[in-house]
Design a protein around this motif. Structure first.
Motif, PDB file in Angstrom:
ATOM      1  N   ASP D  69       0.818  -1.205   0.000  1.00 43.01           N
ATOM      2  CA  ASP D  69       0.000   0.000   0.000  1.00 43.01           C
ATOM      3  C   ASP D  69       0.858   1.264   0.000  1.00 43.01           C
ATOM      4  N   LYS D  70       2.185   1.057   0.066  1.00 44.12           N
ATOM      5  CA  LYS D  70       3.069   2.223   0.082  1.00 44.12           C
ATOM      6  C   LYS D  70       3.430   2.607  -1.349  1.00 44.12           C
ATOM      7  N   PRO D  71       3.887   3.868  -1.540  1.00 43.38           N
ATOM      8  CA  PRO D  71       4.331   4.263  -2.888  1.00 43.38           C
ATOM      9  C   PRO D  71       5.471   3.359  -3.361  1.00 43.38           C
ATOM     10  N   LEU D  72       5.509   3.148  -4.669  1.00 46.47           N
ATOM     11  CA  LEU D  72       6.458   2.191  -5.235  1.00 46.47           C
ATOM     12  C   LEU D  72       7.892   2.502  -4.847  1.00 46.47           C
ATOM     13  N   PHE D  73       8.226   3.797  -4.882  1.00 51.06           N
ATOM     14  CA  PHE D  73       9.615   4.143  -4.617  1.00 51.06           C
ATOM     15  C   PHE D  73      10.002   3.833  -3.176  1.00 51.06           C
ATOM     16  N   GLN D  74       9.056   4.074  -2.292  1.00 53.21           N
ATOM     17  CA  GLN D  74       9.314   3.767  -0.886  1.00 53.21           C
ATOM     18  C   GLN D  74       9.499   2.268  -0.697  1.00 53.21           C
ATOM     19  N   GLN D  75       8.639   1.500  -1.416  1.00 51.37           N
ATOM     20  CA  GLN D  75       8.780   0.044  -1.372  1.00 51.37           C
ATOM     21  C   GLN D  75      10.172  -0.357  -1.814  1.00 51.37           C
ATOM     22  N   TYR D  76      10.668   0.346  -2.852  1.00 52.75           N
ATOM     23  CA  TYR D  76      11.979   0.025  -3.398  1.00 52.75           C
ATOM     24  C   TYR D  76      13.068   0.253  -2.363  1.00 52.75           C
ATOM     25  N   LEU D  77      12.984   1.390  -1.661  1.00 48.85           N
ATOM     26  CA  LEU D  77      14.003   1.685  -0.661  1.00 48.85           C
ATOM     27  C   LEU D  77      13.996   0.639   0.445  1.00 48.85           C
ATOM     28  N   ILE D  78      12.783   0.282   0.858  1.00 50.23           N
ATOM     29  CA  ILE D  78      12.666  -0.725   1.917  1.00 50.23           C
ATOM     30  C   ILE D  78      13.261  -2.047   1.441  1.00 50.23           C
ATOM     31  N   TYR D  79      12.921  -2.376   0.176  1.00 52.68           N
ATOM     32  CA  TYR D  79      13.410  -3.608  -0.422  1.00 52.68           C
ATOM     33  C   TYR D  79      14.932  -3.635  -0.398  1.00 52.68           C
ATOM     34  N   PHE D  80      15.521  -2.515  -0.811  1.00 51.26           N
ATOM     35  CA  PHE D  80      16.969  -2.432  -0.883  1.00 51.26           C
ATOM     36  C   PHE D  80      17.591  -2.607   0.497  1.00 51.26           C
ATOM     37  N   GLN D  81      16.993  -1.896   1.443  1.00 49.59           N
ATOM     38  CA  GLN D  81      17.485  -1.963   2.812  1.00 49.59           C
ATOM     39  C   GLN D  81      17.444  -3.399   3.332  1.00 49.59           C
ATOM     40  N   ASN D  82      16.302  -4.043   3.071  1.00 46.76           N
ATOM     41  CA  ASN D  82      16.130  -5.399   3.569  1.00 46.76           C
ATOM     42  C   ASN D  82      17.141  -6.346   2.951  1.00 46.76           C
ATOM     43  N   ILE D  83      17.395  -6.162   1.638  1.00 43.08           N
ATOM     44  CA  ILE D  83      18.332  -7.055   0.967  1.00 43.08           C
ATOM     45  C   ILE D  83      19.712  -6.941   1.575  1.00 43.08           C
ATOM     46  N   LEU D  84      20.079  -5.711   1.949  1.00 40.92           N
ATOM     47  CA  LEU D  84      21.379  -5.536   2.587  1.00 40.92           C
ATOM     48  C   LEU D  84      21.455  -6.332   3.883  1.00 40.92           C
ATOM     49  N   HIS D  85      20.302  -6.546   4.493  1.00 40.87           N
ATOM     50  CA  HIS D  85      20.282  -7.340   5.727  1.00 40.87           C
ATOM     51  C   HIS D  85      20.035  -8.812   5.442  1.00 40.87           C
ATOM     52  N   GLY D  86      20.104  -9.180   4.163  1.00 40.71           N
ATOM     53  CA  GLY D  86      19.887 -10.588   3.826  1.00 40.71           C
ATOM     54  C   GLY D  86      18.436 -10.997   3.935  1.00 40.71           C
ATOM     55  N   ASP D  87      17.540 -10.019   3.912  1.00 44.35           N
ATOM     56  CA  ASP D  87      16.117 -10.348   4.045  1.00 44.35           C
ATOM     57  C   ASP D  87      15.445 -10.112   2.707  1.00 44.35           C
ATOM     58  N   PHE D  88      14.941 -11.190   2.098  1.00 42.70           N
ATOM     59  CA  PHE D  88      14.311 -11.074   0.789  1.00 42.70           C
ATOM     60  C   PHE D  88      12.791 -10.971   0.902  1.00 42.70           C
ATOM     61  N   GLY D  89      12.318 -10.789   2.094  1.00 39.81           N
ATOM     62  CA  GLY D  89      10.880 -10.626   2.269  1.00 39.81           C
ATOM     63  C   GLY D  89      10.162 -11.941   2.484  1.00 39.81           C
ATOM     64  N   VAL D  90       8.841 -11.841   2.509  1.00 45.14           N
ATOM     65  CA  VAL D  90       7.995 -13.001   2.763  1.00 45.14           C
ATOM     66  C   VAL D  90       7.462 -13.501   1.432  1.00 45.14           C
ATOM     67  N   SER D  91       7.502 -14.793   1.241  1.00 48.25           N
ATOM     68  CA  SER D  91       6.974 -15.358   0.005  1.00 48.25           C
ATOM     69  C   SER D  91       5.463 -15.211  -0.021  1.00 48.25           C
ATOM     70  N   PHE D  92       4.923 -14.729  -1.139  1.00 48.40           N
ATOM     71  CA  PHE D  92       3.466 -14.640  -1.259  1.00 48.40           C
ATOM     72  C   PHE D  92       2.849 -16.026  -1.358  1.00 48.40           C
ATOM     73  N   GLY D  93       3.508 -16.869  -2.136  1.00 45.20           N
ATOM     74  CA  GLY D  93       2.933 -18.181  -2.430  1.00 45.20           C
ATOM     75  C   GLY D  93       3.067 -19.154  -1.274  1.00 45.20           C
TER      76      GLY D  93
END
Lengths: 278, 267, 581, 336
Positions: D69-93
């Protein structure tokens, strides 16, 4: 041009490749004129074995596998050709621009090119295909072309950079040639043989890429291609059903086409790089 | 120096740098020169001294990073196609390697036809052929045998003579000759040098020899520029320089003269 | 030479290392034995397609065997029998209607959880209440429920709402709401601040439940459960289930699963197997529930939904022409390998149990079958003329196609069916194009109405509320969001006031004669308007067994009368007590 | 500064930049699609739910949870930050499983399959290529086209044929999976045996195609070297053939090392599809599943892993190559 062809004809590898390709092309374009049936018409029942009527039997839908193979090969060739043309044109334009203009343009283009060489094209192919909702065979071909230009660009750039400083280019300049004329007459002829060879390889890799992404279910919609035939065969369990005719001829067809193109390329390579000649 | 003849080309503080940042280096720095009509000049330096870069800037093939080239006492402009064509009608060049000076994919006649076209002469086919025949005659080549051939069917000496035939057609005011004889066998070398001198006599042409051979420079030129690391370290009358060199580099070059041609200068 | 040896050695090392890594990362430490003996293990497939993400039934995506209806670990009050249509006692002994709005369920007093705690009416009430408190899969029953209370430790009282009176919903819930141990889950709730978003992420590695099995081992390729020899149901069933272990293998695709079934690596398969008869042609001990065509008991009708807002498709004659053009026999033979009886269009299945719910003579005039000439004539009669390309246009110029006809990629029987529909429609001058996107795209297109024609199964589960729930999914326009927003049923946005009315009345009635009248009227509305076209019958679960290791698998006519609910769902669980090595 | 260290840092910086670009592509490309994976999760959960508001709430809560629900760019920053921490997020499937968890389970399989297969294929291919170049004649006339033909076949086509012949027809090898289903992973010999048995078919089909490709490259490199002046000179000097061959091989193999770096992307990609054919529990099979369910985080995770592996392989090869071959170092250090 005629001279070049005359030399090529003396290369057995080139001739073998050309002959195989000619046989394939002849078959896939002539046979559908003889047998005008609709390739997607379901005429038999699923996985009927080869018979006198259907020489390669039927696929999972009960379609004539041989006829489907003809149309599938056409689609794959089309995809390979479009992908090859696209990749070659993009690669050529970027390579020439980087090599001839030099400076900042060169730095930027080279940086991008090198990145796309290292980032696996397969990855980009998947990401782009996943993101495009409706894929025709042309769209698929363009996506493939989009991922395979960097090799051509890199090689064209390298050759252009060295050609740019050659004296005949300088002579042309001080004879009043325009930039376009220099590129067309002073540079392109020198890299033409390379570009043609790269183009042939691009077609082959385009066909292989189509097969690969179709296997992942990311191929074009509403058409039959070699990759899609392989994909159906796997999805409908042709191996388990013992229906070798649903996937072996297709595999061999893919191999035959890329083999013929590789052979032509090797033959040309031996001609144009005399040191490799045996 | 002949103070009375007019200045055709003049260079003011020419600089050329390659690369950026920490990789940057100056191939040519702060070079001044004055070429007067009728003069023969030699620019002498070892490979890597920047003389070819300088030659290319004079020919208008490379843009100077800074500095100015004055052409007939006006700043040279190469902006429009017409400007460029005008300049190249007056300033022409010959390069070191005749093999690479030819486009392998065009016939011999193209090279000469391009020159006729540059002159914008309205000529019939017949007249063009005659003009080319005359040019070839000047350099002792049989045009009718050659015109339909491709460069790879020619010898190096024939190629370089064709390059001179080009100049014969164009009749420029300035000719920049970048080591024109270094890749030619010794016996054609003298012939070719003779042709240069003949050309000059006909057109009152300035010839600028770019060379590493101080001996040759002395033999042909009025004025000599000595170049080292992109800079002109010494300049002046040929005889003066040879007899009483001032700069240490010139002295070293002089010492090398008897050794002659350790390597072909590819720079 | 030395370097070559070193190279070889390092290769071997690498291989061993990766094996070690694989073993080390495997989730729970293996207890005791290194493998589950083949003759003590029942292998299944087709119920779980991805690696397990949790065994938590409050999460959106719990793994086998912790899905609704599956009674291996968690259990419900009753087991639904798909064949007889009955609700057999499991945790509950009996049910009784005190009045139209009050239902009393008496529990089996022997029932206890696998941690030894008794299972009481409080646990049942608590489990139902979870659905009221949080949005979980059984929350919808609360539309029809007012309260669930423990009348005594052994009796649960269900009170139904008056305004939204629906017995069917409540009976469904008795057969599928998993009973959770209150003493375990109140603690989990408290630990997560009663926040369902957090509760839903609890993995629940070793579920405390009342069923005959406990989770034993799982990784990306399989889930294994082990028998609880202390199972309370020993008394109910007279013995413990036969397999000591049940392993569900997680295949990534149908083909791998079918190969494994063929080779006897899988004993019980819930997968679509094309041409299943080829499996036993060579004498392999492979069986389906029915010995002959259609091999499986039909329970669902996959169908194509028309987008009623699309120009051209909103013309009933066009829809009828498509319905008449379709080669149903070819769909049955080619796409479904013959696993379907000839389709009879309507909202009810052709099974005796459902067919008797409508008056067949009344609906007969409205039925359709494959009739290409008839379809062409029908289109001619409304003035739809063929253009140069053979595709018709309506009088107002609307071209009949190209329309996309859509279902998820890789659902091979559906993909094939739609290919056939596309071919069929061409014969009457209507242009369709198949579109097989990835499942989420299909789902999104369907819910938001971003499609022309789309295939789906309306409510495929066998349950006490059929065929009402199916008809509602096809036709109820109440609560359906407009195109562009998400709708959860009636994806084609069909609208008929009388149909809405009928769908609201039916769940409040229980008199068979009255119901028949209502269903018949509803069916006629359906057949006249053709909001969807059923393409085939399909079992709610496929049921193919290989008796190489386990013999006596329930099949029709073996005298046990156990439904084909794959030994784990509803009354199908009874099969576990009859199979043997 | 030490010139090699400079070279190293320069390369490292470049690869880092490439990685950033790859991560960016990984994020933005899949998000161009209109399908909404959350609706799948919600519709699975809300089957039969008739309260529209409850469904909406559920939908929104998931949108929020996945940050959609966040703006795409903000999602991108969060994504980048998380990847640096080795976190690829939660699988949807596979909600609520974490992508990193899934990848961790798949990577050993893929590495165990691909590294030995590619290396052995490379080694055998180069030996074969050098051999055919040296022997010439009939040998070359048979082996060269054969190698080219095998190389013309996509990995998966060969895999399917191998599966059919050796798995289904002859029943010599198991037809899929990483190990026997009756096994529970442990360090016993029987388990390792089972792993190796399942390893064999996919392994050999990757090796075969790799041999083909490498043999062709090595053959032409060797012919090039064999025809070069120094070989002629060595022969005139009467140096023993076997020694000449060793020189030739050494000189020809160096470009093959760079060749490996450049082709490793294609090889890995082909081998991933092989995994799908054999239902091998590695990255390729996961990628296939993720594509089917449009599981963005998992797709990104897989493609990122592939990219990372290819970049790492390239980087390593370039670094080692820079160490071995002075010419490379020299050209790399030149001004431009």
């Amino acid at each position: 041009m005629i001279g070049t062809l005359r030399i090529l004809i003396r290369s057995p590898k080139f001739i073998i490749g050309l002959a195989i390709l000619a046989v394939v092309l002849g078959t896939v374009f002539v046979y559908p004129m003889v047998n005008t049936a609709d390739p997607v018409e379901m005429v038999a029942s699923g996985f009927d074995p080869p018979s006198a009527q259907y020489i390669l039997g039927a696929d999972n839908f009960g379609r004539d596998t041989f006829l489907e193979l003809m149309y599938g090969t056409r689609t794959s060739l089309y995809v390979g050709l479009i992908a090859g043309v696209f990749a070659t044109v993009v690669g050529l334009v970027l390579g020439l621009a980087a090599g001839y203009i030099g400076g900042l343009a060169d730095n930027v283009i080279t940086l991008i090119t090198n990145m796309f060489i290292v980032i696996p094209s397969f990855v980009i192919l998947i990401l782009v295909s996943v993101s495009i909702n409706s894929r025709s065979s042309t769209v698929t071909a363009l996506i493939i072309g989009l991922t395979s230009w960097p090799w051509t660009a890199r090689a064209v750039r390298a050759q252009t950079t060295s050609l740019r400083n050659r004296d005949h280019v300088n002579i042309a300049k001080i004879s009043g040639y325009s930039t376009t004329k220099i590129i067309l007459f002073e540079i392109l002829p020198y890299i033409a043989s390379y570009v043609v060879m790269a183009f042939i390889l691009q077609i082959a890799s385009g066909i292989l890429s189509e097969a690969a992404i179709s296997m992942l279910g990311l191929g074009p919609y509403n058409t039959v291609s070699l990759g899609i035939m392989m994909n159906w065969a796997l999805m409908f369990e042709a191996p388990a059903a013992g229906a070798w005719w649903a996937f072996v001829p297709t595999s061999l067809m893919i191999a035959a086409i890329s083999f013929s193109l590789f052979m032509m390329n090797t033959g040309m390579d031996e001609i144009f790089n005399p040191k490799i000649r045996n | 120096m002949n103070g009375d003849s007019s200045i055709v080309l003049e260079g003011r503080k020419l600089n050329r740098q390659f690369g950026f940042g920490r990789n940057r280096f100056f191939a040519v720095s702060d070079v001044d020169f004055v070429f007067r009509s009728g003069e023969i000049i030699s620019i002498v330096g070892e490979s890597g001294s920047g003389k070819t870069t300088l030659a290319k800037m004079i020919m208008g093939l490379l843009k100077p990073t800074s500095g100015e080239v004055m052409f007939r006492e006006n700043p040279r402009s190469l902006r429009t196609k017409a400007d460029r064509e005008e300049y190249w009608k007056s300033v022409q060049g010959i390069f070191q390697d005749p093999f690479s000076s030819f486009n392998q994919f065009s016939k011999i006649q193209t090279l000469l036809l391009d020159c006729i076209n540059l002159l914008k002469l309205k000529l019939s086919e017949e007249e063009k052929m005659n003009m080319m025949r005359e040019a070839c005659g000047f350099v002792n080549l049989e045009f009718d045998e050659l015109y339909n051939k491709y460069p790879f069917e020619l010898s190096g000496g024939q190629m370089q003579r064709l390059m001179i035939a080009r100049i014969f057609i164009l009749k420029p005011k300035v000719l920049i000759a970048d080591e024109p004889t270094s890749m030619i066998d010794a016996c054609s070398r003298a012939t070719i040098l003779d042709m240069f001198l003949k050309l000059r006599k006909q057109n009152d042409m300035i010839i600028v020899f770019i060379t590493h051979d101080l001996g040759l420079a002395y033999y042909v030129s009025d004025t000599i520029y000595i170049m080292e690391h992109g800079k002109i370290v010494e300049r002046g009358n040929a005889a003066t320089i040879l007899e009483s060199p001032v700069h240490s580099y010139t002295k070293r070059l002089l010492a090398d003269v008897p050794k002659l041609k350790e390597a072909w200068d590819l720079g | 030479m030395v370097s070559r040896k070193a190279f070889g050695l390092s290769l071997v090392l690498m291989l061993v290392l990766s094996t070690v890594l694989v073993s080390a990362q495997a989730a729970p430490a293996p207890k005791g034995s290194q493998q589950t003996p083949r003759n003590e293990t029942l292998y299944m497939n087709g119920l779980q397609w991805g690696a397990p993400s949790s065994f938590n039934m409050l999460s959106s995506n719990p793994a086998w065997p912790c899905n609704q209806n599956r009674f291996l670990v968690y259990e419900a009050l009753f087991m639904f029998d798909q064949i007889k249509g009955t609700m057999d006692p499991l945790l509950a002994k009996s049910l009784a209607w005190a009045d139209d709005y009050t239902l009393d369920v008496t529990l089996n007093s022997a029932a206890h959880f696998n941690d030894g705690q008794a299972l009481t009416a409080d646990d049942v009430a608590y489990s139902f209440e979870l659905g009221k408190k949080y949005a979980v899969s059984w929350s919808p029953v609360w539309l029809s429920l007012e309260s669930v209370t423990a009348k005594s430790s052994g009796v649960v009282e269900f009170k139904l709402t008056k305004e939204n009176y629906n017995r069917l919903n409540v009976l469904d819930a008795l057969t599928n709401v998993p009973i959770h141990p209150m003493h375990v889950w109140t603690k989990i709730e408290a630990d997560n601040n009663n926040d369902i978003a957090k509760i839903a992420t609890v993995f629940n590695e070793d579920p405390v439940a009342s069923g005959p099995y406990k989770v034993y081992y799982w990784d990306d390729t399989k889930i294994t459960i082990v028998r609880d020899d202390n199972y309370w149901g020993k008394a109910l069933f007279g013995k413990l289930p036969a397999p000591k272990y049940i392993t569900h293998i997680i295949f990534k695709s149908n083909d791998a699963g079918n190969l494994a079934l063929k080779n006897g690596e899988v004993d019980m398969s819930q997968q679509f197997t094309p041409k299943v008869w080829l499996m036993w042609k060579d004498g392999s001990p492979i069986k389906t529930y029915l010995p002959k065509l259609p091999y499986y008991i039909p329970a669902a009708m996959p169908q194509i939904f028309f987008n009623m807002t699309k120009k051209g498709l909103n013309v009933p004659e066009v829809r009828r022409a498509i319905a008449m053009s379709i080669d149903y026999k070819k769909i049955g033979d080619v796409a479904m390998s013959g696993y379907t009886d000839p389709i009879v269009p309507g909202i009810v299945l052709s099974t005796p149990a459902e067919a008797k719910m409508v008056d067949q003579t009344t609906v007969k005039p409205y039925l359709w079958t494959t009739d290409v000439n008839g379809a062409n004539k029908l289109l001619d009669s409304i003035g739809a003329k063929k253009g140069k390309d053979g595709i018709r246009s309506l009088k107002d110029g609307t071209r009949l196609g190209p329309w996309d006809i859509e279902c998820p990629y890789g659902w091979s029987d559906w993909n094939a069916s739609l290919e056939i529909v596309m071919q069929s429609a061409k014969k009457v001058g209507i242009e369709l194009r198949t579109k097989f996107p990835e499942q989420p795209v299909w789902n999104n297109d369907m819910q938001t109405g971003g499609f022309d024609i789309i295939m789906n199964t309306p409510q495929g589960n066998a349950s006490p509320s059929q065929p009402w729930i199916r008809a509602r999914t096809i036709m109820l326009s109440e609560g359906v969001a407009p195109i562009g927003e998400i709708a959860y049923w009636n994806w084609g946005r069909f609208k008929d006031a009388r149909a809405d009315e009928l769908l609201n009345i039916i769940p409040t009635k229980s008199d068979p004669a009255e119901l028949k009248k209502l269903y018949t009227e509803l069916d006629v509305i359906y057949l006249k308007n053709i909001p969807t076209i059923p393409l085939m019958y399909r079992p709610s679960l496929f049921y193919t067994v290989n008796e190489k290791v386990w013999k006596g698998m329930p099949v029709q006519g073996d005298g046990n009368n156990i439904p084909p609910q794959i030994l784990s769902d509803g009354a199908g669980i009874k099969g576990l007590y009859v199979i043997h090595n | 500064m030490n010139s090699y260290l400079k070279y190293f840092l320069k390369k490292f910086g470049w690869y880092l930049l490439t990685l950033v670009v790859a991560i960016t592509l990984n994020f933005f490309l899949p998000r161009m699609i209109k399908g909404n994976p959350v609706s799948v999760i919600v519709s699975a959960m809300s089957q039969g739910m008739s309260d529209v508001n409850a469904q909406k709430k559920l939908y929104e809560s998931y949108m929020h949870q996945f940050g959609l629900d966040k703006p795409l760019f903000q999602q991108y920053l969060i994504y980048f930050q998380n990847i640096l921490h080795g976190d690829f997020g939660v699988s949807f499937g596979n909600y609520p499983r974490r992508v990193s968890n899934i990848l961790a389970s798949a990577i050993p399989w893929t590495l165990g399959l691909q590294i030995p297969a590619i290396l052995i294929g490379w080694l055998l291919g180069n030996l074969l290529g050098a051999f055919t170049a040296y022997k010439k004649g009939v040998f070359d006339k048979i082996i060269f086209p054969a190698a080219l033909f095998v190389n013309s076949m996509p990995f998966f086509a060969l895999s399917i044929i191998m599966l059919y012949v050796f798995g289904l027809h002859l029943k010599w090898f198991p037809i899929g999976g990483g190990y026997g289903y009756q096994m529970i992973p442990n360090l016993s010999l029987s388990f390792i045996g089972s792993v190796l048995q399942h390893h064999f078919l996919p392994f050999i089909s990757i090796v075969l195609v790799a041999i083909g490709g490498q043999a062709i490259g090595m053959r032409s490199m060797s012919i090039y070297e064999l025809n070069s002046d120094y070989v002629l000179y060595a022969k005139l000097m009467g140096i023993r053939d076997s020694r000449v061959v060793r020189y030739v091989f050494r000189n020809a193999v160096l470009p093959q090392v760079t060749g490996l770096a450049l082709s490793i992307g294609t090889m890995i990609s082909g081998a991933l599809i092989t995994e799908i054919v054999f239902n091998y529990p590695g990255i390729g099979t996961w990628l296939f599943t993720a594509i089917r369910t449009l599981d963005f985080p998992l797709i990104s995770g897989c493609t990122l892993m592939i990219t990372l592996a290819v970049l790492a392989a390239n980087f390593t090869i370039e670094i080692i190559y820079g160490l071995i071959d002075p010419r490379v170092k020299a050209t790399q250090m030149e001004g431009q």
